[in-house]
Each structure stands twice: as C-alpha cells, then as structure tokens.
Design a protein around this motif. Structure first.
Motif, short mmCIF file in Angstrom:
data_model
loop_
_atom_site.label_atom_id
_atom_site.label_comp_id
_atom_site.label_asym_id
_atom_site.label_seq_id
_atom_site.Cartn_x
_atom_site.Cartn_y
_atom_site.Cartn_z
N ARG A 138 41.08 41.25 36.34
CA ARG A 138 39.89 41.68 35.24
C ARG A 138 38.52 41.81 35.77
O ARG A 138 37.55 42.43 35.04
CB ARG A 138 40.12 40.98 33.97
N ILE B 250 35.31 25.65 39.45
CA ILE B 250 34.58 24.69 38.57
C ILE B 250 35.35 23.39 38.65
O ILE B 250 34.90 22.20 38.80
CB ILE B 250 34.08 24.90 37.16
N GLU C 37 24.92 29.49 36.76
CA GLU C 37 25.19 28.14 37.24
C GLU C 37 24.36 27.07 36.40
O GLU C 37 24.90 25.84 36.11
CB GLU C 37 24.85 27.87 38.56
N GLY D 228 28.97 32.05 42.34
CA GLY D 228 29.30 32.18 43.90
C GLY D 228 29.84 33.65 44.13
O GLY D 228 29.80 34.18 45.20
N ALA E 174 34.42 35.31 39.79
CA ALA E 174 33.33 35.04 38.60
C ALA E 174 32.68 33.53 38.84
O ALA E 174 32.23 32.79 38.09
CB ALA E 174 34.17 34.67 37.30
N ARG F 262 36.95 25.51 25.86
CA ARG F 262 38.28 26.37 25.82
C ARG F 262 39.21 25.69 25.42
O ARG F 262 40.10 25.97 24.62
CB ARG F 262 38.33 26.86 27.30
N GLU G 135 27.00 35.78 44.59
CA GLU G 135 26.31 35.37 46.02
C GLU G 135 27.15 36.12 47.05
O GLU G 135 26.65 36.42 48.18
CB GLU G 135 26.43 34.05 45.88
N ALA H 183 32.31 29.84 41.86
CA ALA H 183 33.14 28.77 42.57
C ALA H 183 34.18 28.18 41.22
O ALA H 183 33.82 28.56 40.17
CB ALA H 183 31.92 27.70 42.76
N GLY I 186 24.26 27.89 44.53
CA GLY I 186 24.07 27.08 45.75
C GLY I 186 24.39 27.76 46.92
O GLY I 186 24.84 27.11 47.98
N1 3HC Z 1 36.24 27.97 37.83
C1 3HC Z 1 37.33 27.43 37.48
N2 3HC Z 1 38.16 27.95 36.22
C2 3HC Z 1 37.26 29.09 35.39
C3 3HC Z 1 36.23 29.61 35.96
C4 3HC Z 1 35.56 28.91 37.14
N3 3HC Z 1 34.57 29.58 37.76
N4 3HC Z 1 35.72 30.56 35.06
C5 3HC Z 1 36.65 30.72 34.21
N5 3HC Z 1 37.74 29.74 34.49
C6 3HC Z 1 39.04 29.61 33.64
C7 3HC Z 1 38.63 29.15 32.41
O1 3HC Z 1 38.54 27.74 32.15
C8 3HC Z 1 40.03 29.68 31.59
O2 3HC Z 1 40.90 28.82 31.74
P1 3HC Z 1 42.19 28.63 30.71
O3 3HC Z 1 42.80 29.95 30.56
O4 3HC Z 1 42.93 27.36 31.24
O5 3HC Z 1 41.61 28.04 29.72
C9 3HC Z 1 40.19 31.19 32.38
O6 3HC Z 1 39.55 30.78 33.76
C10 3HC Z 1 39.78 32.23 31.61
O7 3HC Z 1 38.34 31.82 31.15
P2 3HC Z 1 37.70 32.46 29.76
O8 3HC Z 1 38.62 32.06 28.95
O9 3HC Z 1 36.41 31.82 29.99
O10 3HC Z 1 37.90 33.94 30.05
P3 3HC Z 1 36.78 35.17 29.62
O11 3HC Z 1 37.32 36.24 29.77
O12 3HC Z 1 36.19 34.77 28.11
O13 3HC Z 1 35.30 34.76 30.39
C11 3HC Z 1 34.14 34.43 32.35
C12 3HC Z 1 35.48 34.97 31.71
C13 3HC Z 1 32.85 35.34 31.85
C14 3HC Z 1 34.19 34.86 33.88
C15 3HC Z 1 33.99 32.98 32.04
O14 3HC Z 1 35.04 32.43 32.32
C16 3HC Z 1 32.78 32.38 32.62
O15 3HC Z 1 31.80 32.26 32.20
N6 3HC Z 1 33.17 31.46 33.63
C17 3HC Z 1 32.38 30.69 34.34
C18 3HC Z 1 31.44 31.76 35.34
C19 3HC Z 1 30.48 30.45 35.98
O16 3HC Z 1 29.82 29.70 35.64
N7 3HC Z 1 30.26 30.81 37.36
C20 3HC Z 1 29.52 29.81 37.99
C21 3HC Z 1 30.47 28.83 38.66
S1 3HC Z 1 29.41 27.53 39.72
C22 3HC Z 1 29.15 28.49 41.27
O17 3HC Z 1 29.66 29.28 41.17
C23 3HC Z 1 28.51 27.67 42.22
C24 3HC Z 1 27.95 28.31 43.33
O18 3HC Z 1 26.88 28.88 43.06
C25 3HC Z 1 28.18 27.62 44.72
#
Ligand code: 3HC
Ligand code: NAI
Length: 698
Positions: free
Chosen positions: A58, A66, A126, A103, A62, A273, A106, A64, A134
C-alpha cells in the motif's frame, strides 16, 4: 542467503529494486541490509546503467521501524547506505506511492530523482514521535526546498501531497501513467549525465525570516524538546557543508532517541492503535450504517453533523423549531464556506456536503436511519422523552446513541424500550475538530451496537475509546477530580493564575481556570445548584469561589470576564477575583500559604491517576492506555508525557501514591488512595504491566 524483504527485477539496463515488508515497508534491519546489498549489486553490475527503488503493497517505505528504537542497532546504518548510494555514479530514482514518510522519504531524498504517484504523499513525521529525521532529512530537505520549508515540514510533520511536493522541489515528476515504468524511463534519461545530489544543493537563506519562523515554532512547542533540536539542525544546513550538518543531526537525533519525551510519544503511537482494538469486541462485526440521524442542531449536534458529512455520510438533522434548525444549518454552511475560503475544499465539495444534509422538524424522518445520535439539552427528563419516542419510530436494528456528558446510558436505554440498541457517543467540542469520542457501553448494550459506535467514530477520523457507564465517564470524571483539587489549592493559597501557569508550563494546553472561562462558568454553576441536595456534606465543598464569580454575572469569556478579565483582548488577572479568593479562604478559616508550581502539578497529576485507578478497578475501562488516550485526545494533556498513566510509571507508582496521600490529607473524603494504586505500589507493579482484567476489583 536471499534477502526476504528486498529483491531486484532487472528491466533491461535498469535494476528495479523492490522492497516488500508489509504492512508499511518500515525500515527494519532486514530492509537496510537488503537495500544495501541490492543497490551495491546494481552499482557493480556493468550491464546495469541505473536503478529504481520502489515498494510493494500500500505504500512506499513509511519510515524506520519504530519498534526497533531503543533496541541494540543491528545491520548497516541507514545514513551510510544513503550516503553511499547518493555518491555513486549511476542514477538511482525513487518511485513513490502511498505515504513516503520519515526514513522512507529520506531514502528517496538520497536518490538522484523522485517520481511520485499523483495520490502519493511525502513527509517527515518524526517530530510526532519526539524525534527528528535522522537519516539526512534535516539536511537534504532545506538543500532542496529551502530552510523555511525544511523547518515547516520537520517541525509540523505534515504530509505533503504530490502536487505541492513538486512545487516545493521535493520531487521531480508526478507520474501520469504507470509509476514504475515512468520512474524507469526517468532513470534512463539521467544515465551519463551529471547527477543532481541533494546533499550538494544550496538554497538562498533569509536569516530574518528563519529567526521569526523558528521563534513561532518554539512558542508552539509547549514544552516539547524536538522542535528546538530540529531548528538547530536546519540552521546547521545553511552554514556548513553536508557532513557538518549531518553531524549535528546525528547528535541531536541520538539525544532525542533516549529522551523520556520520545519514549512517551512512541508509546502513544502504538497505544493509539492498540486502544482501538477493544479486547472484548475483537471479532464483533459492526452493524451496517448508511444513513445517520442527529437530534438537536446546537453546538454539538451541528459539530457532529459536520464531521459525519465530511466523512461522506448523509445526515438527517431534527430540531424542535424551524428557527433553531435554521441557526444550526447556518452554522454548518458557514463552516464549509470558511473551509472554501481557506482553500481546504473547493466550492463543489462544499455543495456536495450541503446536499448530504437533510434538515427537518419532523421527528419521524429519523425512521429510516441506521444510526441516530442525540445531542439535545443535558436533562434526563428530556433525554428520556426523546429516546422514548425514538425507540418507537427508529427502524429495527438501528443504533441509538446519546452524546450526553454525564447522564446514565442505562436509564436512557430503558426509556428507549430497547436498551440493546442504545449506546453513548460522547463527542468533544468542537465536535468537527476534536479527535476523541468516548463510546459508552450500557449494561445491556449489544456488542455489535457498541462496535458500530467504534466503526462510525473511525469513519469520522476520530479516536473511539470504549468504556462503561459512570458519572462523567472516563474523561469528565477525572476532570472533575482535578478541578476540585485545583480549587482546593486556590483556597489554600494559590491564585487561579498560579494554577493555570503551572499546568501550562507543565505542558497542558490550558489551565483549568482558563478552560473554565472559555467553556462558560454558568454550566458548572447550574450543575452545582441542581445537584446541591445530593451533595455529601462530609465532602469538602469547593464551589464558593466559582459561585461568587458567577454571582457577579461573570460567566467567562462570553461575558468579558470570569476568573480573568478580557477587556484588553488578553487574559488578565482581575483584583476583584483576588479579593473573592482571599475572602473564600478567610471564610473557611484557612491561612493562605504560597503553593509551589511543583506542588500544583504533582497534586493534580496524582489526583488524576488516583481517580483513573478507581475507574480501572470498577472496570469502566480495562487498560491504562484507554485513560491515556482519553486525556491526550480530549483534554489537552501533553503528548510528550504519554498520558497520566505513562507519566505515573515514569515518576514511579510509589511516589505517586505518596502524593495521593498528601492530596487526601488536604482534600478529605472522596480522595482516598485507590486500592489498585496501593496494591500496585505494594507489588512493585507499573501501569505498563496492567493487562485487560488485571485491575478489575482491585
Ligand atoms: N514502524 C513500525 N510499525 C509501524 C510503522 C513504523 N514506522 N508505521 C506503521 N506501523 C504499523 C502500525 O503499528 C500498525 O500495526 P498494527 O496493524 O499491528 O496495529 C500497522 O503498521 C499499520 O499502521 P496504521 O494502522 O497506522 O495504518 P494506516 O494505513 O492508518 O497509516 C501510516 C499508515 C500513515 C504509514 C501510519 O502508520 C504512520 O504514520 N506510520 C508512522 C510513520 C512515521 O512516523 N515514520 C517515521 C518513523 S521514524 C523514522 O523514520 C526515523 C528516521 O528519520 C531515521
Ligand atoms: P445546545 O444547547 O447548544 O444544543 C441543544 C439543541 O438541542 C438546541 O438547539 C435545542 O433546540 C435542541 N433540542 C432540545 N430538545 C430537543 C428535542 N426534543 N428534539 C430536537 N432538538 C432538541 O447544547 P449542546 O452544547 O450542543 O449540548 C448537547 C448535548 O451534548 C448535551 O447532552 C451536552 O451535555 C452534550 N455535550 C456538550 C458539550 C459541549 O461542550 N457543549 C461537549 C460534549 C457533550
């Protein structure tokens, strides 16, 4: 061994590298090593001239993973991988679809060009996890789109749609047909040409504009530490070279990663969630809802209707008089007109929304609705009358919901004559904006009726939290407790402004007295009068100050004054209130003593936790996360503290109990330490240990 989540499909001279790590292609250690391996292979293969990175499922990556934060790092570092890829001499192009976040974005920023699906979005959320981008994001975004854009995106975490991303220079092309094919074609156009590397770009820097934008960001941060760290990184991107900026980013990222704030916000990400999977409703199918009815077009009815219609549901709204109906319809039309003016929607969408609204004074028009939400005056006699009639005319299987703030859903259910269909759906004002909806399960509510409330809440983009019946449910019941503690602290020696300042500095959106002035003090005054005969004389009465303020016709902002005066347009202390407060203390024989900010916040927090423990023991909700989600999404609790229960774990349950005992000494009957809290302290338990059912009866 072949990597389980990354593979290459060779498309002639272009390597199509595909990530497949459901559900959102988060960058786990396997994704990092897979990407490294496949990118390096493509770079080394003489027959490959370029590469494209795309994702299955999909969304593009999205972010790193978490769940890996806080665990020992394993596999290659994302930064090294990206820097190596960017420095290479073969073009790499990202094919973005879904939400390329954190990430994930990024990764894309470190490729040499980005092609995006027209429905795709990019962003660096983030900050919502108490972190910053990061893996070069704070350095590459400003180098591509300017420092102001970098500051905006990284501190708001907002998602940017394809068209805007193109106009900001964050992507190079919006696909018109097949995303992967267009990305491959784009990659071929770059072969043999000088590569445009984000890390090497530079944009003009307007220091004065940046200083101002940074000051605005810091003002809005309300105690959150990540925005300031982000601003520092963005600023670094404008002075030194990429490596120097990257070093600042790395240092700040590592500091945030281990901070309590980020731990709290990561907890919130997963708790939100988890909270939507109510244990005893797992597997229960909601009833089908196509048409919704709303009773009452006042503040809440109009807000709820806007929210329902914005989510595409047709609504029949019923009022007692044409005049009240017209007023409600005007409020909704004005809201959509404002949305058009602000460019949030176009006129056609506003017209479609108006067309979904069916206003009427004919109660019988609700007969074909699958769900009816009542939002009439908060009086049991009126609610019973409305539900009595509704029970007779609503179609079989329709879910009948009340938006009551305090009243007993069981009594309302009986009045309807079909309690199995009756639930509470307690929205928050303004209902078209606030995210929380408390879904109340009466003792006879059918599970699928409750699940329908949850499903509709989700469809409205809200956060539904399921709970049982009690006075004020979870949110207002806890609110009442901490309001009383605030009032007592004011009687003991604090001024309302001391309490508000302390709570706001602690991170609450607004202190209790500022909120009171905003919401109107007359509501509380009327409730105190109406229920005066039920008041337990052994409980400390804290109504004197509010009553004296109301007696002067000061009902809050709407009358120009309340706890504060608003004559200058700003919240200002009024000596009249100071005198009222001092007199109230004197009347009670209290010698006023200064109250520290620390005492104010610790007492109020402890009182919240204590009441929440009683709520958990009564099994009104079964998990501490439910309480946290209510307070975060309906009451302005600072997200970087994770919620009152998460904060209690951080402080230590035994310490919170000690404060609860002090509060009890001051507040008396009704504030006894909760037996659950005592049990937890005695058994060295944290709220994080409490699983559904653990707290019941304790
Ligand atoms: N890491 C681990 N698990 C994640 C995740 C992530 N980044 N993003 C989503 N998931 C998991 C959710 O916990 C959920 O798990 P579950 O089904 O067991 O409850 C499943 O994936 C589906 O997620 P959603 O229910 O949130 O699905 P949606 O379709 O509603 O939303 C999304 C999708 C917009 C991608 C939303 O999940 C989201 O915003 N995710 C987080 C994005 C985020 O914060 N990214 C930055 C991470 S930090 C980073 O990248 C550091 C870097 O700079 C080094
Ligand atoms: P309101 O006074 O703004 O609106 C109530 C509306 O109901 C009025 O327009 C009135 O004409 C209409 N009404 C009364 N009897 C009716 C009937 N028999 N049939 C049809 N319409 C009828 O009140 P508000 O603030 O919207 O509150 C409504 C409910 O929502 C109350 O139960 C309140 O406790 C609850 N609530 C209020 C919140 C708030 O902040 N205002 C927040 C959450 C819940």
């Amino acid at each position: 061994m072949t990597n389980p989540v990354v593979r290459t499909e060779q498309k002639g001279d272009v390597a199509l590298i595909i990530v497949n790590n459901p559900p959102v292609n988060a960058i786990s250690s396997a994704v990092r090593s897979g990407l490294k391996e496949h990118v390096e292979r493509a770079m080394a293969d003489p027959a490959t001239k370029a590469a494209v990175i795309a994702c299955e499922g999909r969304t593009f990556v999205a972010g790193a993973d978490i769940s890996e934060f806080g665990k020992p790092p394993s596999g290659p570092s994302l930064q090294d991988l990206l820097n190596g890829m960017e420095a290479g001499d073969k073009p790499v192009v990202a094919a973005l679809h879904g939400t390329a976040l954190g990430g994930g974005f990024e990764i894309a920023l470190a490729t040499h060009a980005r092609v995006i699906d027209p429905k795709g979005m990019v962003g660096v959320p983030e900050v919502k996890l108490g972190l910053l981008p990061g893996a070069g994001g704070t350095q590459r975004i400003p180098r591509l789109a300017g420092a102001l854009v970098g500051l905006d995106l990284c501190t708001s975490g907002r998602f940017v749609k394809a068209k805007e991303a193109l106009s900001l220079g964050l992507v190079d092309k919006v696909a018109e047909g097949d995303l992967r094919e267009e990305a491959i074609a784009y990659a071929r156009t770059l072969v043999g040409k000088p590569l445009r590397r984000s890390a090497e770009q530079q944009q003009p820097f307007d220091k004065a504009a940046f200083d101002k934008a940074e000051a605005d960001v810091l003002k809005k941060a309300r105690g959150a530490i990540a925005p300031a760290k982000i601003a520092e990184c963005i600023r670094a991107s404008t002075v030194g070279d990429f490596k120097q900026g990257e070093a600042v980013e790395r240092k700040n990222f590592m500091e945030l990663l281990v901070s309590d704030q980020s731990k709290a916000m990561r907890y919130v990400f997963f708790a939100e969630r988890e909270a939507q999977k109510t244990p005893h409703l797992v597997g229960v199918e909601p009833r089908k809802v196509e048409k919704v009815g709303v009773i009452g077009a006042g503040t809440m009815g109009a807000g709820i209707t806007i929210s329902l219609i914005n989510s595409g549901m047709p609504v029949t709204i019923v009022e007692t008089s044409q005049e009240a109906l017209d007023r409600g319809v005007k409020r909704m039309a004005d809201t959509w007109a404002r949305d058009v003016k602000l460019g949030r929607i176009n006129q056609a969408v506003a017209d479609q929304r108006m067309a979904l609204l069916k206003p009427t004074t004919d109660f019988n028009s609700l007969a074909d609705c699958d769900l009816v939400i009542e939002a009439v005056f908060e009086e049991m006699a009126i609610k019973k009358d409305v539900f009595g009639r509704l029970g007779k005319i609503a179609k079989k299987g329709a879910v009948l919901a009340s938006n009551t703030s305090y009243l007993d859903i069981n009594q309302i259910g009986e009045a309807a004559g079909r309690p199995e269909d009756v639930i509470g759906m307690h929205f928050f004002s303004p209902a078209n904006i606030m995210r929380l909806v408390e879904v109340i399960e009466g003792s006879k509510s059918a599970k699928d009726a409750v699940q329908t409330g949850v499903a509709i809440g989700k469809r409205m983009g809200k956060l539904p939290i399921v709970m049982g019946v009690c006075d004020g449910f979870v949110g207002n019941r806890i609110l009442a407790t901490w309001r009383q503690v605030s009032d007592m602290l004011v009687e003991e020696g604090a001024m309302p402004k001391d309490v508000d300042d302390a709570m706001e500095a602690w991170g609450m959106a607004m202190g209790p007295y500022a909120v009171g002035d905003l919401a109107g003090l007359d509501i509380g005054m009327r409730r105190r009068k109406e229920f005066a005969h039920l008041r337990d004389p052994e409980k400390r009465d804290t109504g004197a100050i509010a009553d004296a303020i109301c007696a002067l016709g000061r009902y809050g902002q709407k009358t120009g004054s309340g706890y504060y005066t608003y004559a200058s347009g700003k919240r200002e202390v009024d000596p009249v209130v100071t005198q009222i407060v001092e007199k109230a203390s004197k009347d009670k024989g209290i010698t006023r003593k200064p109250v520290s900010a620390d005492k104010i916040t610790s007492y109020i927090h402890a009182a919240m936790v204590n009441e929440a423990c009683k709520i958990l023991s009564e099994n009104i909700v079964s998990r501490p996360i439910d309480v946290d989600m209510v307070k975060l999404n309906g009451y302005g609790f600072p997200v970087w503290r994770g919620g009152p229960m998460f904060e209690a774990d951080r402080i230590g349950v035994d310490k919170v109990l000690a404060t609860v005992k002090e509060v009890h000494k001051m507040a008396g009957k009704g504030f006894e330490p909760a037996s659950l809290l005592e049990w937890m302290a005695a058994n060295n338990k944290k709220f994080a240990d409490i699983k559904p059912g653990d707290a019941k009866g304790k």
